[in-house]
Write a protein that holds these residues in place. Structure first.
Motif, mmCIF file in Angstrom:
data_model
loop_
_atom_site.group_PDB
_atom_site.id
_atom_site.type_symbol
_atom_site.label_atom_id
_atom_site.label_comp_id
_atom_site.label_asym_id
_atom_site.label_seq_id
_atom_site.Cartn_x
_atom_site.Cartn_y
_atom_site.Cartn_z
ATOM 1 N N SER A 189 0.859 -1.164 -0.108
ATOM 2 C CA SER A 189 -0.105 0.009 0.036
ATOM 3 C C SER A 189 0.869 1.200 -0.229
ATOM 4 N N THR A 190 2.035 1.221 0.532
ATOM 5 C CA THR A 190 2.980 2.311 0.624
ATOM 6 C C THR A 190 3.453 2.652 -0.764
ATOM 7 N N GLN A 191 3.345 1.817 -1.893
ATOM 8 C CA GLN A 191 3.797 1.962 -3.222
ATOM 9 C C GLN A 191 2.837 2.574 -4.021
ATOM 10 N N THR A 192 1.626 2.864 -3.728
ATOM 11 C CA THR A 192 0.444 3.262 -4.613
ATOM 12 C C THR A 192 -0.289 4.200 -3.908
ATOM 13 N N ALA A 193 -1.032 5.250 -4.645
ATOM 14 C CA ALA A 193 -2.204 5.979 -3.939
ATOM 15 C C ALA A 193 -3.396 5.557 -4.802
ATOM 16 N N SER A 194 -3.507 5.299 -5.827
ATOM 17 C CA SER A 194 -4.674 4.705 -6.522
ATOM 18 C C SER A 194 -4.229 3.978 -7.701
ATOM 19 N N LEU A 195 -4.706 2.511 -7.697
ATOM 20 C CA LEU A 195 -3.998 1.503 -8.570
ATOM 21 C C LEU A 195 -5.103 1.931 -9.827
ATOM 22 N N ALA A 196 -6.405 2.421 -9.682
ATOM 23 C CA ALA A 196 -7.102 2.890 -10.768
ATOM 24 C C ALA A 196 -6.455 4.181 -11.790
ATOM 25 N N LYS A 226 -2.799 -3.556 -1.026
ATOM 26 C CA LYS A 226 -3.627 -3.240 -2.181
ATOM 27 C C LYS A 226 -4.026 -4.255 -2.957
ATOM 28 N N ILE A 227 -5.226 -4.690 -3.462
ATOM 29 C CA ILE A 227 -5.317 -5.763 -4.254
ATOM 30 C C ILE A 227 -6.383 -5.168 -5.498
ATOM 31 N N CYS A 228 -6.386 -5.917 -6.701
ATOM 32 C CA CYS A 228 -7.081 -5.403 -7.601
ATOM 33 C C CYS A 228 -7.217 -6.487 -8.527
ATOM 34 N N LYS A 229 -8.255 -6.364 -9.524
ATOM 35 C CA LYS A 229 -8.440 -7.357 -10.637
ATOM 36 C C LYS A 229 -7.841 -6.441 -11.804
ATOM 37 N N THR A 668 -7.417 7.014 2.889
ATOM 38 C CA THR A 668 -6.151 6.905 3.192
ATOM 39 C C THR A 668 -5.744 6.386 4.549
ATOM 40 N N ASP A 669 -4.489 5.952 4.810
ATOM 41 C CA ASP A 669 -3.922 5.796 5.979
ATOM 42 C C ASP A 669 -4.093 7.005 7.142
ATOM 43 N N ALA A 670 -4.204 8.036 6.797
ATOM 44 C CA ALA A 670 -4.633 9.121 7.624
ATOM 45 C C ALA A 670 -5.823 9.297 7.859
#
Length: 677
Positions: A189-196, A226-229, A668-670
């Motif tokens: 999750s620290t490597q991306t803000a939004s996979l979309a 974070k997981i996505c298809k 977000t984490d915050a």
């Protein structure tokens, strides 16, 4: 006339981000023009369900003591394993179940219905937080850095920080062109803000990287991952293993605006889906496939006319069962609206999934909770077929007189001949021999004069917990009650009188419509079945050893995505972090930390923000552009004030969207900390 090519794709890439998306648009300029809105889709009602139908539960109410014991046992056995979500801001499913029982004992049914709806909402939230998609094809720990790539690739992918490699292998020697491939991926999750926003897919072909159209959906947060298809289109010459690079980790990335021949209109599940080959029209009431228009010179419309059985007629009549002793037929085609549904839209695929208990002809007088019908359609860009997945799950033991998991009725005399495919997987015409009537793996019709056809492949058909193999029947009939064509599959062997609790009937079908003649297209149908039965094999991989990287045409980044934005995007995100939601009085939380900002696009001095709202009870997104500093005027700004304070911004456009629906996964984490999650 266009000839059928089962792997042809009409997809093309498009970089014009000025095209409007789904939802409302508000244009905000320094002149302070008033926002204009159009009505968004209203959230469908959740009433009409059985009071305890959500759990398939029936409680004895003969006495308070019995009722209390029943609910306590149910909570202990079924609900207790879930984490207790009771906080100062919400109540747990366990507590709501207890309140429901109290209301039922008092016969306070209005309160019971309100609590039932509240339980359902808690279940939606639990699904968002806990649903398990299975084991990812590529784990969060499998990644590389763009900085480590060969120089020409690193420059081509400037702006992105990380990548994963997906390997696709074709194993039966059949060439593929633009085959849709779904991959489940996990990320730190620290490597991306939004996979979309961030994911881009590139194929490695002889050392050259070429972007491939892709679609991200079902993005969730699970702990530190974070997981996505991910769907994308893949080519293969047959017996090849090809590698694809999935790039991610670019805070300046914008939502990609790929174009394809897949067009979707309508709201909710009542959609019209169009591609190069056909238009599929789904019932606005039930979401069932009602009609299809074949895109040929005369545009044959496949439909089922008449009055049905009192419900809207359609060509897809499954799924249903006949209750004990043949008393009544319980049908999903009797739904007044889908009990539950999910919709995914994108340039490659539109997915419509619906589920619930079928209805009685006199619903809600009889509302048994015995077998859940879970049906999913998938329509693709550039392909002449669509998929249907079905799962019929017995939540209690019961004894249906019959049940069906596939039935198609077509009114009129559109077709002149029948088609079928038995265990030898060879296409045949004419009547099905009696000895093969329960061993069919394909059924359909064609017209020898017009060359129109409609054919169904049974790709997967099996049961869990039934104690017997399913029958693959459904022999076609050209003259169903003198008005049209039909096939109807009854999968449970006649020797099975009772469906055990927990039994599941699974199916995966594909339905294809192409210009067809026995002479020219029989092999085409047989080969297509093999392609569908043997999709490209997916796995995580590393970059091939000894590969020679070569220059690639254009670059991966569009305008303003490679740290070359004329307005610093970090400043824009920082500015939107000053826009708070004052309806959360104590949280001091911004629309960024809430995950409501789906995208920021910059073109010159123009900034376009794509904004979601938490739910349809708050449909007015311009609240944040004009009014959100009312409560916290000392610590919050409106979106307009915040963005115009950023140097270089001359014009702001806010586009409100309802797709994808906002969920807890976007915090977000915050944001999670501020909401005490």
């Amino acid at each position: 006339m266009k000839k059928f090519n089962p792997s042809k794709s009409a997809l093309k890439m498009h970089d014009d981000s000025s095209e409007k998306g789904i939802g409302e648009v508000t244009e905000i300029t320094n002149a302070g023009s008033e926002p204009q809105f159009t009505d968004g889709m209203k959230r469908r009602k959740f009433l009409g369900m059985g009071l305890l139908g959500f759990a398939g539960l029936t409680l004895p109410l003969s006495s308070n003591a019995e009722a209390q014991n029943s609910i306590e046992n149910f909570v202990k056995e079924s609900i207790a394993p879930f984490a207790d979500k009771t906080t100062s801001q919400t109540d747990s499913i366990q507590e709501k179940i207890q309140l429901l029982q109290e209301a039922l004992v008092k016969k306070d049914y209005r309160t019971a219905r309100a609590i039932t709806n509240s339980i359902r909402i808690s279940e939606i939230q639990a699904q968002a937080e806990e649903e398990n998609f299975g084991t990812p094809h590529v784990s969060a720990s499998q990644f590389g850095t763009v900085e480590s790539l060969p120089a020409v690739w690193k420059n081509w992918a400037k702006g992105w920080k990380y990548y994963k490699v997906v390997s696709l292998e074709e194993k039966i020697g059949t060439p593929r062109k633009a085959e849709p491939v779904e991959v489940l991926l996990s990320f730190q999750s620290t490597q991306t803000a939004s996979l979309a926003r961030e994911i881009r897919v590139a194929e490695i072909n002889n050392g050259v990287l070429t972007e491939v159209i892709s679609q991200v959906f079902s993005e969730v947060r699970r702990g530190a991952e974070k997981i996505c298809k991910l769907l994308f289109l893949a080519d293969n010459q047959g017996k090849e293993k090809r590698q694809y690079i999935v790039f991610y980790g670019n805070p300046d990335a914008e939502l990609p605006n790929y174009q394809s021949d897949l067009k979707v209109t309508g709201e909710g599940y009542g959609l019209d889906i169009e591609n190069e080959f056909f238009t599929a029209i789904l019932s606005k009431q039930t979401g069932q496939l009602a009609r299809m228009i074949l895109k040929r010179e005369h545009g044959l419309e496949i439909y089922s006319g008449g009055q049905g059985h009192g419900e809207p007629a359609g060509i897809d009549w499954a799924h249903d069962y006949v209750s004990e002793e043949g008393f009544q037929k319980m049908r999903i085609s009797l739904w007044d609206e889908c009990p539950d549904f999910e919709v995914v839209k994108g340039p490659i695929c539109t997915i419509i999934r619906r589920w619930g208990f079928p209805y009685s002809p006199v619903h809600p007088l009889f509302s048994p909770a015995r077998m859940i019908m879970d049906i999913e359609y998938r329509f693709y860009a550039g392909l002449p077929y669509f998929h249907k997945f079905g799962h019929m799950t017995a939540v209690k033991q019961f004894s249906p007189a019959a049940l069906r998991d596939d039935e198609w009725v077509i009114t009129g005399q559109s077709f002149t001949d029948m088609l079928w495919m038995g265990p030898d997987e060879k296409l045949k015409t004419g009547n099905v021999p009696a000895e093969l009537s329960d061993k069919l793996w394909g059924i359909g019709f064609f017209n020898k004069d017009t060359k129109d056809s409609f054919f169904g492949f049974f790709l997967e058909h099996h049961a869990e917990g039934l104690g017997a193999e399913l029958a693959h029947n459904g022999s076609p009939n050209l003259h169903y009650q003198w008005h049209g064509q039909i096939w109807s599959r009854y999968p449970v062997p006649k020797t099975i009188k009772t469906i055990p609790k927990g039994a599941v009937l699974h199916q995966k079908n594909a339905y294809v419509t192409i210009p067809f003649t026995l002479k020219d297209d029989t092999t085409k149908i047989e080969n297509l079945r093999q392609e569908l039965l043997n999709p490209l094999s997916r796995s995580g991989a590393v970059l091939p050893a000894g590969i020679v990287a070569k220059e690639s045409p254009r670059r991966l980044a569009r305008a303003s995505e490679a740290q070359d934005s004329p307005i610093n995007k970090a400043l824009l995100w920082e500015a939107l972090g000053l826009v708070k939601d004052p309806q959360l009085y104590k949280a001091d939380i911004s629309i960024v930390d809430l995950g409501l900002v789906y995208d920021i696009a910059v073109r010159g001095s123009v900034v376009k923000v794509t904004l979601a709202m938490p739910h349809r009870g708050r449909p007015l997104g311009a609240y944040f552009t004009h009014s959100s500093n009312v409560v916290h005027s000392s610590v919050s700004k409106t979106m307009m004030d915040a963005l115009y304070a950023v140097p270089g911004v001359k014009k702001v456009i806010m586009e409100q969207t309802w797709y994808p629906l906002w969920s807890v996964n976007l915090l977000t984490d915050a944001g999670r900390k501020k909401l005490k999650l």
